[in-house]
Each structure stands twice: as C-alpha cells, then as structure tokens.
Design an enzyme around this catalytic site. Structure first.
Site, mmCIF file in Angstrom:
data_model
loop_
_atom_site.group_PDB
_atom_site.id
_atom_site.type_symbol
_atom_site.label_atom_id
_atom_site.label_comp_id
_atom_site.label_asym_id
_atom_site.label_seq_id
_atom_site.Cartn_x
_atom_site.Cartn_y
_atom_site.Cartn_z
ATOM 1 N N PRO B 218 0.836 -1.209 0.000
ATOM 2 C CA PRO B 218 0.000 0.000 0.000
ATOM 3 C C PRO B 218 0.869 1.258 0.000
ATOM 4 C CG PRO B 218 -0.008 -1.030 2.174
ATOM 5 C CD PRO B 218 0.844 -1.901 1.295
ATOM 6 N N ASP B 392 5.632 2.753 2.206
ATOM 7 C CA ASP B 392 4.801 1.576 2.471
ATOM 8 C C ASP B 392 4.010 1.879 3.740
ATOM 9 O OD1 ASP B 392 3.681 -0.810 3.281
ATOM 10 O OD2 ASP B 392 5.440 -2.017 2.765
ATOM 11 N N HIS B 393 2.706 2.042 3.575
ATOM 12 C CA HIS B 393 1.887 2.504 4.699
ATOM 13 C C HIS B 393 1.827 1.485 5.834
ATOM 14 C CE1 HIS B 393 -0.624 5.249 6.721
ATOM 15 N NE2 HIS B 393 -1.251 5.761 5.676
ATOM 16 N N ARG B 394 2.225 0.246 5.543
ATOM 17 C CA ARG B 394 2.240 -0.744 6.619
ATOM 18 C C ARG B 394 3.359 -0.442 7.600
ATOM 19 N NH1 ARG B 394 2.580 -5.859 2.754
ATOM 20 N NH2 ARG B 394 4.271 -4.525 2.062
#
Lengths: 329, 420
Positions: B218, B392-394
């Site tokens: 994401p 990376d939004h994680r």
C-alpha cells in the site's frame, strides 16, 4: 435422565458399582470422614462403612501400592488421588506394578484397579499442581486412560473403568466437578475406546479430550458466527484410542486441530498427528496443528497462567490457519 | 564417477538462468573448478563452475536456452562411462503439450511445473519446478481426472489445495472441450507495426519484483519542493577544493548523504516490512537505482550516513560503472534499507518511484531547475528540486514520512545542518 453435576455423576457411578459388586472399594486421602477433598464421595462412608470407604495417610506411593496389591489378590480398588499431580510419586506402583503385572505374570495376575482424580490446571495452583498428567499415563502399555468431559460420560466411563479387568486411570478436572448435565438414570456404562462427536460440522475438525472439550465447543460457536462449521470430536478414551473416529472426521473435513491441556512435547496431540499422517495422509488439505499449554511450567501469576493455558482464541486462530484464512499459511 | 551439472542459483533471487555461452564443448576434458559456462541470471552474467572432473559428455541445454534452478544442464563423466541413466533421468523440461492429460497426478507433480505452480514463495523445501499440493488435492485430482500441473494453487506459497482442484474440475465440466493454452515460445517476433522482444532474465525479474510491489504494497506519496540555492553553492565550493585532485561530487552524492543522515535520525523510515514484523535498521544502507541496458539495478552504499562525501561519490561512481557492465556481485545489490531513484539528469520535474520490497520507502528525485517562487511577497528565481517519497503505509505513517522529509529539507536547504 436427571440433571446432576459431574461430581454427583462420579458418585453415582461408584455407588452403582459398589452396590453391584462387593469387591469394589474406595481408598484415598480424605475420601471417607471428609467426603472427599472435592466432595466426590459424599455420603459413601455412611452408606458402605469404613471397610469399603477408607481414608489413607498422605502417602501416595504407599496407598497406591496397597491398592495394587489388593487388586492382585482379587479386589477391585478405586484409588483416588486428590489430584494426579500427587500421583507422580506413585508412578512406580502405577507403571511398574499395575500396568506390567499381567504381562510379567504370563497372564496369571490381572490388576483390576481404577486410579481416579482430577488432572490439569485449576486456577492459580502454580507449577507443581497444575499439570495435565495424561501423557505420563498413556506412555506405557498395560494401562488404560479415560478423560470424561461431561456428567454423563463421567458416570458411564467410571462405571466401565471399575468393571474393566485392566488398570484404568480416570482423569477428571477440578473445574469440571460443578459442570451440570443430563445423566441417564439407572445402570449406565460407556464402553472404553469409543469417541463421541460432541458437535458436527464439515469445515474443520477440532479433536480433543477431557476438560478441553468445553473450550473446543466454545471455539466452535465462535467459528460458527464467522460461518465456519467445526466438528468437535471428544476422544473420551486415550487408551484404547478410537482411531476410526479420528480418521472419519479427517476424511470429512481434511483439516484438523488437536487441542489438549498438556505440554506440546511428546504430548497426546503428537500421537494423534502421527496416526493421522500415517493413516489419512491423502485426506489432508493442510498440516495438522496442535493447540497446547505453553511449553513452560505453569506460572502462578494470574495473567501469565491465562497466557500459558490454551484458550478459545488460540483454537479459533489455529482453525483459521488450517483453513488458510485471514492471510494465514 | 559421473557428475550432473545443475543450473545453480547464482544470485539470491534467481529462479531461472539463461545460458549465454558454453566455454567447454561436448568431449572437452573438464577439471573441477573450471568455468563451464556463462549464465545470465536475473541480476548479472555469472560463471558456472564445474563441480567434478572428467569429460563434458553431454550438454543438455544449448546457448540461449533457459533452465530453472536445479535442472540438469550437462553431464561430466569418464570418457567411457555409461551415462544413459543420467540422461534419462535428467530433469529436462517436459513441454506441457506432451503431458498426457490423464497422466498420474503424482507423475505430473514431479515434472517441471507449469506457470501456475511457479508462484511458490520463499517457503523452504522443494526444488525448482516442484508442484506444491496438499495430499488430499493430489488424491482428488487423480480421482477427478484433473491435470494438477494446470491448476493454480491458492494455498500458502502457491500450494494447490482441495478447493483449487474442485474448482478446476468444475470448470473442466463446464467447458469440456477447452483446449489447453499453447505455451508461447520466447523469440523475437516482428510485424509491420510492432516488435515483440523476448524477456531477458533481468526484464523478467524487474517485472516480477515491481508488480509484487505496487500490487500488494500500500503505497502513498509525499512530495516536497526544496530550495537548492545553498546546496548548489556548497557543491560549487567543494568542487573547487576537489579540482586539484581531479575529482568532483555530484548533486546526487549530496542527496545520498543528506538522505542517509536524515534516515539515521528517523529510523522509522529506515525499515523493512517482513510480513509479521517490521525491522528497523541502525545502519543506513542506501540503494541507488542505476539504469543499465535493458533494466535497472540498485547497488548499495552501505553505512552511507557515516561516509564522507568523497567516499560516497567514489563508491557510487564505481558501483554504477560495474552495474552497467553487469559485474556486480550479489552482496553489492542486496541489503539496502532505503532507496533513491534520480531521474533529474533526464529533465524529469517530479515522479513517483515504486518501492523496492522489503524496504519501506524510496525517494524519487527530480531535476534541479530555476523556478519563480514567492519570497517575502516578491517573485524571485531560485534553483528548486522536487522530491517525492513513496512510503509503504504498513511501515510508515504519513506524519512519520513528513517528519523525515522535513529533516531532509533542512539538510538540503542548509547543508551545514548535517554537521550538527
């Protein structure tokens, strides 16, 4: 049918068998004058007298040996351990005495004895008094083991254990004694070695025994809310083992979780996994997972004890993993 | 004693290798340690070394042919030795069309995998080409007459499970006469309006790696526009000093340095996504994307935050040079904790870069150009540069990325701040 507690069902089984057979007697710590540490033998001293309901000193190796000797000479002792934790001291009599005598006497000396009492953890009894002892008792050939989970099974399995001509351990649970349930009236005996499907579902099999049956049923209800139908197979008897019932559920669901209260290493689940991969390999859709106590001595602290014990969430999680759900696998 | 020559994994991510040329011909004597062939991996052209001594008796994969890792591509044996058994058992790829549809599923499972089963991940076990199936899926495939090699697995690491076989059987029942898709032969095809270019190992890897990224990762993007006045001035002064040594540093070297120092202060952005955990690194290893013919590769400048500008500059130049010659060793292009991609030299104003997993961020650097900006109510011309960070939004949240970029902006707009 009458509703009664697990405790009352055990009492009913002992009375049923003592009425039926004069050679049956009960011995253990506090079983007579005090009605049993968990009141399982309530009223039995008054009913059968001190010759058949006998208080022993705190001496597990001693009174277990006495009971084994009595069984060798023709009586049918019910040897109550206040808990199976204490019976570790008596294991020489259980394994080297009771379990091997028939073999070593070339079949001449049967030992028709019952060892019974609670196994596993209760609440905050710490490391030495919170262990599941099943593995200790099933490892050696020559002794049988049943683990009733419900009042009806408690009555039927204990009665069968008393009638059996081999040594039989009946492992109960402190947290089971107050469980209520319907129990058949009159003489009631469940043959040893017959598992029971406590709940039917086709998606995943939770195979278990003893107190963990209740955890498995709760997990199955939680899974049901997510649209997953679980089989809950209660083995009831670990020796003899109902291999057919295990293989039947594996063939139906292809996915299995074994739940047990004890430690993982060489645990009951390890044996079941071996059976499944041996006899039902081509029916597996996922590796078989085990849910067990953490591989540590039981902590005393309440929060750590909760973490160490196998719980509903662990079972739900394991079921989802064998179903390859939620990104598991 | 005969020796099978296997396609070996010559890079950590290699799944297949293409034989560029054989340095030994059939019949040539071979000593253990001799270089047998040059293999194009997904990263570089590497040498395949003989693991046994004897005569190169058989070459099973010709020049230009590709073979999966683990496949036997040649046999070394004594001059008179009988190698018929080795040739028969050699894991030559069986074209799918030759696989009898009703072949025993197990037999199919042993064959070189069809494309559907190549999705196997890093989970251990199983040589290249082995089809992963659950036992019940294999049994069911046999019972339902399903060619398991043509079933796509939905289980972990592409494992074919019961439901996959059931669905394949249902589809087959719905379209009983559906012909199997022909396997396309990689070759250059030209028409009037187009040219088909076969995928090189590197192009395949680029495609796989990048689609693995933008699909499952994401991404979100943060852009800043930076005043480069002081940095450009500082670079000019530094290069005057360095002119005596005949060397100079580039804007990119300064950006690498500034990024590394900023990352050291924001370790939350100097991290890997590991599926079940996030790994934050203390050292800062910067991957620098380098365009090479037919692809790109990211050589790594290790501990860039601790290196001098001249050190970074020399290393970046040297690595980029060898990258273009495809001479990098695997440990020189793996292990980066953050990456930078600079298209400024092509006049690109700004762009977004695709994250290089498992890293959590990459900076896309645009060109430095004079642009009018408002300063204290007046329009002035300034050298400006746009940077876009892909996160990376994680791993990285918006505010964390923004704080890192604020620090980076400080270093770029006031390079002496890096000394603090």
């Amino acid at each position: 049918m009458a509703e009664m507690t697990y405790r009352e069902a055990l009492n009913a089984a002992m009375c049923q068998e003592m009425d039926r057979d004069e050679s049956v007697f009960l011995m253990g710590e506090e079983v007579a004058e005090y009605d049993g540490a968990y009141k399982v033998s309530r009223g039995m001293l008054a009913r059968y007298g001190p010759g058949r309901v006998v208080d022993s000193p705190i001496s597990e190796l001693g009174f277990a040996g006495l009971c084994v000797g009595a069984a060798m000479t023709g009586l049918r002792p019910i040897c109550e351990f206040m808990t199976f934790n204490f019976s570790i001291l008596a294991l020489d009599q259980v394994i080297n005495g009771a379990a091997k005598m028939l073999y070593m006497s070339n079949g001449q000396i049967p030992v028709p004895i019952v060892f019974r009492g609670p196994t596993g953890a209760a609440l905050q009894l710490s490391a030495q008094h919170s262990q599941a002892c099943e593995t200790w008792y099933v490892h050696a050939p020559g002794i049988k083991l049943v683990t009733p989970a419900t009042p009806a099974d408690a009555k039927g399995l204990l009665a069968a254990a008393i009638r059996d001509d081999d040594p039989v351990a009946v492992m109960e649970g402190e947290l089971l004694y107050n469980v209520r349930g319907e129990v058949p009236d009159g003489e009631y005996v469940i043959p040893l070695g017959v598992a029971e499907l406590k709940r039917a579902g086709d998606d995943v099999s939770i195979v278990t025994h003893g107190k963990m049956v209740h955890v498995a049923l709760q997990a199955a209800r939680a899974l049901e809310r997510e649209g997953i139908e679980a089989d809950v197979l209660d083995l009831r008897s670990l020796r003899p083992l109902d291999a057919d019932a295990i293989l039947e559920t594996v063939r139906r669901t292809n996915r299995v979780v074994y739940l047990e209260e004890g430690w993982p290493f060489a645990g009951i689940g390890a044996q079941i996994v071996a059976l499944i991969q041996d006899e039902a390999f081509d029916h597996l859709d996922a590796p078989v997972l085990r849910v067990t106590q953490a591989d540590v001595p039981m902590p005393y602290a309440k929060n750590l004890e909760q973490l160490a014990k196998p719980g509903v969430r662990d079972v739900v999680e394991a079921c989802k993993r064998v179903l390859y759900m939620n990104g598991h696998g | 004693m005969a020796t099978r020559v296997y396609m070996e994994a010559l890079s950590p991510t290699m799944e297949e290798g293409q034989i560029v040329r054989w340095l030994k011909a059939e019949g040539d004597p071979v000593e253990q340690g001799d270089i047998l062939a040059e293999i194009e991996t997904d990263k570089a052209t590497m040498e395949l070394v003989a693991r046994g001594t004897g005569v190169l008796r058989a070459v099973l994969a010709g020049e230009g042919a590709a073979a999966p890792v683990g496949e036997v591509i040649a046999v070394i044996a004594g001059e008179e030795e009988d190698i018929a058994a080795l040739l028969g058992g050699a894991g030559k790829s069986v074209p799918k069309s030759e696989a009898a549809p009703d072949a025993e599923a197990e037999a199919a499972a042993e064959k070189s995998a069809g494309p559907s089963a190549q999705s196997g991940g890093s989970e251990g076990g199983g040589g290249a080409g082995r089809i992963r199936t659950s036992p019940v899926a294999r049994r069911l495939a046999r019972e339902l007459d399903v060619d398991i090699a043509a079933v796509a697995g939905s289980g972990p690491a592409g494992r074919i499970v019961k439901r996959d076989v059931e669905e394949a059987a249902a589809r087959a029942a719905a379209a009983p006469q559906a012909a199997p898709e022909p396997v396309s032969v990689p070759a250059t095809v030209a028409g009037d309006d187009f040219t088909d270019i076969p995928l090189s190992q590197m192009r395949k890897t680029v495609a796989r790696r990048l689609s693995e990224s933008l699909g499952p990762v994401p991404h979100f993007f943060l852009t800043i526009d930076v005043d480069m006045t002081r940095l450009m001035a500082a670079r000019a002064r530094l290069n005057r000093h360095l002119s005596a040594q005949g060397t100079k540093i580039s804007v990119n070297d300064l950006i690498i340095k500034a990024t590394a120092v900023a990352l050291a202060r924001h370790p939350e952005c100097n991290a890997w996504w590991q599926g079940d955990s996030i790994r934050r690194f203390r050292p800062v290893h910067i991957g620098v994307a380098v365009a090479v013919p037919d692809g790109l590769i990211t050589p790594v400048i290790r501990n860039a935050d601790a290196k001098s500008l001249t050190g970074i500059s020399a290393e970046a130049r040297e690595l980029a040079g060898r990258a273009r010659e495809r001479k990098l060793q695997p440990d020189e292009y793996t292990g980066s904790t953050f990456s930078i991609s600079n298209l400024g030299m092509f006049g690109i104003e700004s762009f977004t870069a695709v994250i290089n997993p498992p890293e959590a961020g990459i900076l896309a650097i645009g060109t430095v150009e004079e642009r009018p900006v408002a300063v204290d109510g007046k329009i002035v011309a300034q050298p400006r540069m746009r940077l876009t960070m892909s996160c990376d939004h994680r791993v990285i949240d918006g505010a964390q990325g923004a704080r890192f970029l604020a620090t980076l902006r400080t270093f770029l707009e006031e390079p002496t701040a890096m000394l603090l």
